[in-house]
Design an enzyme around this catalytic site. Structure first.
Site, mmCIF file in Angstrom:
data_model
loop_
_atom_site.group_PDB
_atom_site.id
_atom_site.type_symbol
_atom_site.label_atom_id
_atom_site.label_comp_id
_atom_site.label_asym_id
_atom_site.label_seq_id
_atom_site.Cartn_x
_atom_site.Cartn_y
_atom_site.Cartn_z
ATOM 1 N N HIS A 21 61.112 21.704 16.247
ATOM 2 C CA HIS A 21 62.480 21.728 16.789
ATOM 3 C C HIS A 21 62.403 22.330 18.196
ATOM 4 O O HIS A 21 61.527 23.149 18.486
ATOM 5 C CB HIS A 21 63.312 22.622 15.869
ATOM 6 C CG HIS A 21 64.782 22.624 16.144
ATOM 7 N ND1 HIS A 21 65.362 23.439 17.095
ATOM 8 C CD2 HIS A 21 65.804 21.949 15.565
ATOM 9 C CE1 HIS A 21 66.675 23.259 17.089
ATOM 10 N NE2 HIS A 21 66.973 22.357 16.174
ATOM 11 N N ASP A 81 58.440 28.586 11.260
ATOM 12 C CA ASP A 81 59.870 28.310 11.376
ATOM 13 C C ASP A 81 60.314 27.721 10.035
ATOM 14 O O ASP A 81 60.039 26.560 9.736
ATOM 15 C CB ASP A 81 60.072 27.327 12.540
ATOM 16 C CG ASP A 81 61.471 26.734 12.572
ATOM 17 O OD1 ASP A 81 62.270 27.013 11.655
ATOM 18 O OD2 ASP A 81 61.749 25.973 13.522
ATOM 19 N N GLN A 128 64.160 24.842 7.812
ATOM 20 C CA GLN A 128 64.409 23.721 6.903
ATOM 21 C C GLN A 128 63.672 23.881 5.578
ATOM 22 O O GLN A 128 63.583 22.927 4.805
ATOM 23 C CB GLN A 128 63.986 22.397 7.565
ATOM 24 C CG GLN A 128 64.742 22.058 8.821
ATOM 25 C CD GLN A 128 66.220 21.785 8.565
ATOM 26 O OE1 GLN A 128 66.659 21.538 7.444
ATOM 27 N NE2 GLN A 128 67.012 21.843 9.631
ATOM 28 N N LYS A 164 71.943 27.661 7.317
ATOM 29 C CA LYS A 164 71.262 26.551 6.637
ATOM 30 C C LYS A 164 70.885 26.937 5.208
ATOM 31 O O LYS A 164 70.207 26.207 4.504
ATOM 32 C CB LYS A 164 69.998 26.157 7.409
ATOM 33 C CG LYS A 164 70.296 25.569 8.799
ATOM 34 C CD LYS A 164 69.015 25.139 9.461
ATOM 35 C CE LYS A 164 69.161 24.907 10.947
ATOM 36 N NZ LYS A 164 69.903 23.708 11.324
ATOM 37 N N CYS A 217 67.404 17.485 17.992
ATOM 38 C CA CYS A 217 66.738 18.581 18.736
ATOM 39 C C CYS A 217 65.240 18.549 18.482
ATOM 40 O O CYS A 217 64.600 19.611 18.338
ATOM 41 C CB CYS A 217 67.315 19.943 18.372
ATOM 42 S SG CYS A 217 69.029 20.126 18.834
HETATM 43 N N1 PLP Z 1 64.091 25.100 13.509
HETATM 44 C C1 PLP Z 1 64.399 24.038 12.764
HETATM 45 C C2 PLP Z 1 63.307 23.329 12.022
HETATM 46 C C3 PLP Z 1 65.708 23.606 12.696
HETATM 47 O O1 PLP Z 1 66.017 22.546 11.952
HETATM 48 C C4 PLP Z 1 66.705 24.305 13.423
HETATM 49 C C5 PLP Z 1 68.102 23.833 13.409
HETATM 50 O O2 PLP Z 1 68.380 22.702 13.122
HETATM 51 C C6 PLP Z 1 66.328 25.409 14.170
HETATM 52 C C7 PLP Z 1 65.016 25.783 14.185
HETATM 53 C C8 PLP Z 1 67.332 26.199 14.938
HETATM 54 O O3 PLP Z 1 68.184 26.867 14.055
HETATM 55 P P1 PLP Z 1 69.418 27.680 14.607
HETATM 56 O O4 PLP Z 1 70.189 26.749 15.485
HETATM 57 O O5 PLP Z 1 70.168 28.068 13.383
HETATM 58 O O6 PLP Z 1 68.891 28.845 15.352
#
Ligand code: PLP
Length: 635
Positions: free
Chosen positions: A354, A431, A434, A457, A595
């Site tokens: 992401h 990270d 997901q 999430k 993203c």
């Molecule tokens: N990492 C992953 C894999 C994501 O799917 C997302 C959000 O869609 C993020 C990071 C960023 O999360 P946040 O916007 O809640 O900080």
């Protein structure tokens, strides 16, 4: 290296190799299902199979018994906080595995379904075999209940040691796996693979279904009757009733929420907890002598302890509350990165990241002169360990990887990747944005140095997230933001700083959201993350198969290990347009680059349509999605 010089994921990286034996389904069959008549992926190399070994390591359970060791707020604070009704109850077992297995079409039916793609205009009702693909009775309460396996099969499917609903004492953070199920740690059984992981054939008479066996094959020796137990079943209808927004109507249609990778909906338990907190407990935390400060501090810090248990961290001091995954990655890059990385050091990312796990590292690389290297993905969207190993060098200092790709749903073999990185002396951030809502995660068994996720999430509020860091690492890290709460002593000449986690929580925290996240974790523990994983695994298989058989649909991302996401494009309708069409049917999906533009670039795409699943989604909703996509393509 400047941002613009960061290597493009595909071009600068070692080419995709065609090594490794095919796993499970052969490539030709897979291609027939996934390419679905749309031709090859632009610029794609030959299909490749994974080189990863079977991930069969036994899961370890959380050290729930270990106390948090948190000295702070609960000591020295009145315990007169109003107790919130609804403390966690034992996890509900997922008892209808047998039902699900019987609902998963056999290989022949999938081949037949794929063949249907040759018949444009085939209606939804055209099923290759009504026996093979039943009309998803799972969500039907009547059928569902009547299909609950007889006691002997229930016993076989149940954890050998279970907690009864009436049991007192601590609740296991994640229920033990059913004794007859093998699953690799931190991920789900392969979707596109029926190769035996256990080396044991399915039990006689057990169906050899395409998606689920023999990973879920019953082992004869494990079929001994379990102790009698009383539990709530995992009933998706029950779960749905917990989420008031699922009753909402959109454009006159019942809402079908398939945008869970963007954010998840909130159960009543979380909503109630917030109402209670703001009605009876709210205050700023830690600093005041009054009763409400004590209540609020208890609520805030007990949320930290809940999160600690939920992800199996060793102590609550290793849990830093942040705004979300994005802030967690920025924190590590700014604090650990600026202190420990320098000129020419290498940061390794995967193509599937992401943007929030790319851009903070680009900032760092520019600041300290580090270099970003990127692990490629195969045409199926897999990250191969062999490619990962090739990307690491003696200069690799940090590795930052997504646990599950938000664009494709691929589960990365992070435990093995962490092992490899550690052997090279690099630290690893995972990270988990997901991952945590889909299957049990234990940061200690993964041996992650840092693990990040977002509350919104995970059925909790937005503006709260978690950075887990090993205590020894957090202790060494400087603060990244200055302000109240993070200091020991301040003079105009000099300041000293609090220990972690406070050192990284400058200013007033997102108090209510943190408390809400604690309630979300309670809620999930009541259900049991293994039950969530089991439900979603079946649903993902069903959704994959439903979309793959639609003429003109091409799935993007068919890795053998996936969670939560089915990304697709069609030959007629651009992704954003399809998103709008589905919205008119009340079906919320994300359409765009998610993203994850480097992932899109890898597949030569600008955007995909991305239905994404959660514990409350049903087979019925997948049927609705399939019908809506078919209708759109037939116009
Ligand atoms: N990492 C992953 C894999 C994501 O799917 C997302 C959000 O869609 C993020 C990071 C960023 O999360 P946040 O916007 O809640 O900080």
């Amino acid at each position: 290296m400047t941002t613009s010089e960061v290597p493009a994921p595909v071009s600068v990286l070692p080419g995709v190799t065609a090594t490794g034996a095919p796993r499970g389904i052969d490539d030709a069959t897979l291609d027939r299902i996934t390419s679905n008549l749309l031709g090859p992926i632009p610029g794609a190399a030959a299909p490749e199979s994974a080189g990863t070994a079977a991930l069969t390591a036994a899961r370890t359970t959380s050290p729930l018994a270990s106390t948090s060791g948190l000295p702070g707020p609960t000591a020295g604070v009145s315990s007169a906080a109003t107790p919130f009704p609804g403390a966690p109850i034992p996890a509900a077992p997922y008892l209808d595995e047998a039902i699900h297995q019987s609902q998963i079409p056999a290989p022949a039916s999938i081949a037949a379904a794929a063949a249907q793609t040759a018949a444009p205009g085939a209606a939804t009702s055209v099923a290759p075999s009504s026996a093979a693909i039943p009309a998803s009775p799972y969500f039907d309460a009547g059928i569902h209940q009547s299909q609950i396996p007889a006691p002997s099969s229930v016993a076989a499917a149940a954890p050998a040691t279970g907690i009864t609903e009436a049991a007192a004492g601590p609740i296991d953070w994640s229920p033990p796996l059913p004794a007859n199920v093998e699953i690799h740690d931190g991920s789900l059984p392969r979707l596109f693979d029926d190769a035996p992981l256990s080396g044991k054939p399915p039990q006689d008479g057990a169906p050899s279904y395409y998606f689920l066996t023999p990973i879920l094959a019953t082992r004869p020796e494990a079929a001994a009757p379990a102790a009698p137990f009383q539990r709530r079943l995992f009933d998706v209808n029950d779960i749905r009733r917990d989420f008031p927004i699922l009753e909402e109507r959109v454009h006159g249609k019942r809402l079908v929420w398939l945008d869970n990778a963007a954010t998840t909906q909130k159960p009543q338990a979380v909503i109630d907890r917030l109402v209670h907190y703001y009605s009876h407990e709210y205050s700023n935390v830690h600093r005041a002598a009054h009763e409400l400060a004590a209540r609020s501090t208890d609520a805030y810090e007990s949320a930290r302890e809940k999160v600690q248990r939920f992800i199996g961290a060793g102590s609550a001091e290793e849990i830093v509350f942040v705004r979300g995954t994005t802030e967690a990655v920025n924190l590590v890059a700014a604090s650990y990165g600026r202190k420990f990385l320098g000129e020419g050091d290498e940061i390794v990312l995967s193509t599937l990241e992401h943007h929030s796990n790319i851009v903070p590292w680009q900032f760092l690389a520019e600041q300290v002169g580090a270099v970003i290297r990127v692990v490629p993905v195969t045409d199926r969207g897999e990250v191969l360990l062999s490619d990962f190993e090739r990307t690491l060098t003696t200069r690799t200092k940090f590795v930052s990887l997504t646990h599950v790709s938000n664009a494709l749903g691929t589960i990365l073999p992070v435990r093995e990747m962490i092992d490899i990185a550690h052997r090279r002396g690099a630290k690893v951030l995972i990270d988990g944005a997901q991952a945590v809502s889909h299957f049990p995660v234990n940061v200690q068994s993964l041996d992650a140095d840092f693990y990040a996720f977002s509350g919104h999430k995970l059925f909790g509020p937005s503006a709260i997230g978690v950075l887990y860091g090993k205590k020894a690492l957090l202790d060494e890290m400087p603060p990244w933001q200055g302000g109240g709460n993070m200091i020991q002593r301040v003079t105009f000449e000099h300041s000293t700083f609090a220990d972690p986690p406070s050192r990284f929580e400058a200013g007033t925290a997102a108090l209510g959201p943190a408390v809400g996240l604690g309630a979300a974790v309670d809620y999930l523990e009541r259900i049991g993350m293994q039950n969530v994983a089991t439900h979603e695994r079946a649903l993902l298989a069903y959704a994959t198969e439903a979309l793959a058989r639609i003429p003109g649909v091409r799935l993007i991302g068919t890795a053998p290990e996936k969670a939560g996401v089915v990304s697709f494009i069609t030959d007629k309708i651009p992704a954003e347009e399809m998103g709008k069409i589905l919205d008119q049917d009340g079906i919320a999906v994300r359409a765009g680059h998610h993203c994850a533009q480097p992932t899109m670039d890898r597949f030569g795409l600008e955007a995909t349509v991305r239905p994404s699943l959660a514990l409350y989604n049903t087979h019925d909703e997948i049927d609705q999605l399939e019908r809506a996509v078919r209708r759109a393509l037939q116009k």
